[in-house]
Enzyme design. Sequence first.
Site, PDB file in Angstrom:
ATOM      1  N   ASP A  64       0.883  -1.159   0.000  1.00 28.47           N
ATOM      2  CA  ASP A  64       0.000   0.000   0.000  1.00 28.47           C
ATOM      3  C   ASP A  64       0.923   1.211   0.000  1.00 28.47           C
ATOM      4  O   ASP A  64       1.608   1.474   1.001  1.00 28.47           O
ATOM      5  CB  ASP A  64      -0.877  -0.018   1.251  1.00 28.47           C
ATOM      6  CG  ASP A  64      -1.812   1.184   1.357  1.00 28.47           C
ATOM      7  OD1 ASP A  64      -1.587   2.183   0.645  1.00 28.47           O
ATOM      8  OD2 ASP A  64      -2.737   1.136   2.173  1.00 28.47           O
ATOM      9  N   SER A 142      -1.437  13.556 -14.594  1.00 30.66           N
ATOM     10  CA  SER A 142      -2.662  13.743 -15.358  1.00 30.66           C
ATOM     11  C   SER A 142      -2.665  15.161 -15.885  1.00 30.66           C
ATOM     12  O   SER A 142      -1.893  16.005 -15.412  1.00 30.66           O
ATOM     13  CB  SER A 142      -3.867  13.520 -14.430  1.00 30.66           C
ATOM     14  OG  SER A 142      -5.061  14.037 -14.979  1.00 30.66           O
ATOM     15  N   TYR A 155      -7.860  15.336  -6.405  1.00 28.75           N
ATOM     16  CA  TYR A 155      -7.084  14.705  -7.475  1.00 28.75           C
ATOM     17  C   TYR A 155      -6.109  15.703  -8.088  1.00 28.75           C
ATOM     18  O   TYR A 155      -4.910  15.435  -8.205  1.00 28.75           O
ATOM     19  CB  TYR A 155      -8.047  14.161  -8.527  1.00 28.75           C
ATOM     20  CG  TYR A 155      -7.388  13.353  -9.621  1.00 28.75           C
ATOM     21  CD1 TYR A 155      -6.792  12.123  -9.331  1.00 28.75           C
ATOM     22  CD2 TYR A 155      -7.372  13.806 -10.934  1.00 28.75           C
ATOM     23  CE1 TYR A 155      -6.201  11.361 -10.332  1.00 28.75           C
ATOM     24  CE2 TYR A 155      -6.790  13.055 -11.930  1.00 28.75           C
ATOM     25  CZ  TYR A 155      -6.200  11.842 -11.630  1.00 28.75           C
ATOM     26  OH  TYR A 155      -5.604  11.087 -12.630  1.00 28.75           O
ATOM     27  N   SER A 158      -3.253  16.627  -5.682  1.00 33.31           N
ATOM     28  CA  SER A 158      -2.220  15.596  -5.552  1.00 33.31           C
ATOM     29  C   SER A 158      -1.339  15.532  -6.792  1.00 33.31           C
ATOM     30  O   SER A 158      -0.124  15.335  -6.692  1.00 33.31           O
ATOM     31  CB  SER A 158      -2.864  14.232  -5.279  1.00 33.31           C
ATOM     32  OG  SER A 158      -3.610  13.768  -6.389  1.00 33.31           O
ATOM     33  N   LYS A 159      -1.924  15.724  -7.957  1.00 37.90           N
ATOM     34  CA  LYS A 159      -1.147  15.639  -9.194  1.00 37.90           C
ATOM     35  C   LYS A 159      -0.266  16.880  -9.388  1.00 37.90           C
ATOM     36  O   LYS A 159       0.860  16.774  -9.883  1.00 37.90           O
ATOM     37  CB  LYS A 159      -2.080  15.437 -10.398  1.00 37.90           C
ATOM     38  CG  LYS A 159      -2.882  14.139 -10.356  1.00 37.90           C
ATOM     39  CD  LYS A 159      -1.987  12.917 -10.279  1.00 37.90           C
ATOM     40  CE  LYS A 159      -2.786  11.616 -10.383  1.00 37.90           C
ATOM     41  NZ  LYS A 159      -1.926  10.421 -10.369  1.00 37.90           N
TER      42      LYS A 159
END
Length: 274
Positions: A64, A142, A155, A158-159
């Site tokens: 993980d 992304s 999202y 974090s990217k």
Amino acid sequence: MDKLASYFKDKVVVVTGASSGIGLASARLFLNYGCRVAVSARRLELLEQQYATYGDRVLCVKADVSVEEDCRRLIELTAERFGGIDVLVNNAGISMRAMFRDLDLKVIKSLMDVNFWGTVYCTKYALPYLLASKGSVVGVISIAGFAGLPGRTGYSSSKYAIRGFLDTLRIEHLYDGLHVMVFAPGFTASNVRNAALTADGSAQGTTPRDEGRMMTAEECALHLAKGLRRRRREVILTPIGKLTVLMHKIFPALTDVLEFSYMAKEPDSPFKKK
């Protein structure tokens, strides 16, 4: 033997999030090129089933990536088994889909733990081996790491963070022979949208997009391999992805409007144009 296969033959590659999508396609491609590959995911039995035909050239590790000790163990087992590391592909990641006003903050924490901290942890422990081999570290981000996507605050955050981390790492090791690549696939057919978290942290379960019209994970993996061979600093895929990044730099306000309109067309979108 083609140029890609020749370049990768006998290299040691680590791929996180290798049980599905881009991770699975990339790991298999590297194995087919003659690499020795360590793959990780949270479900060991699934990994062992998916890579059963590759024999001792593959190492399956339950990990993980949000847990620092799991990342350390993955890297140490890889180096112990194969004698070093040439390429680290930080691919493990999760997504989300909800308005920030409705969002339980644990969702953003989960995304940062997996997407950002997973990249940091793995890179930290792999770095001595990558410096020794003058190898490559990749962060799969992304388009959301270049232009914020509405309904994806966690999202995109974090990217963006991964991109900032890797861009800085590249500068720190500008003269050490370390190759650092940011890889932005755009919309790719995978299960990441099915597993995306909703406002309360539960899995979305279905994708709001037509997966059949997207770039396949196998195509994406090939672009990843080509970027590594050319030691590119940045790879942005798909015409709409490239256009979005360019527009965001030149016409940011207009891009905000276009992004809102585009994302609002998703089925069951959490936001609509008034």
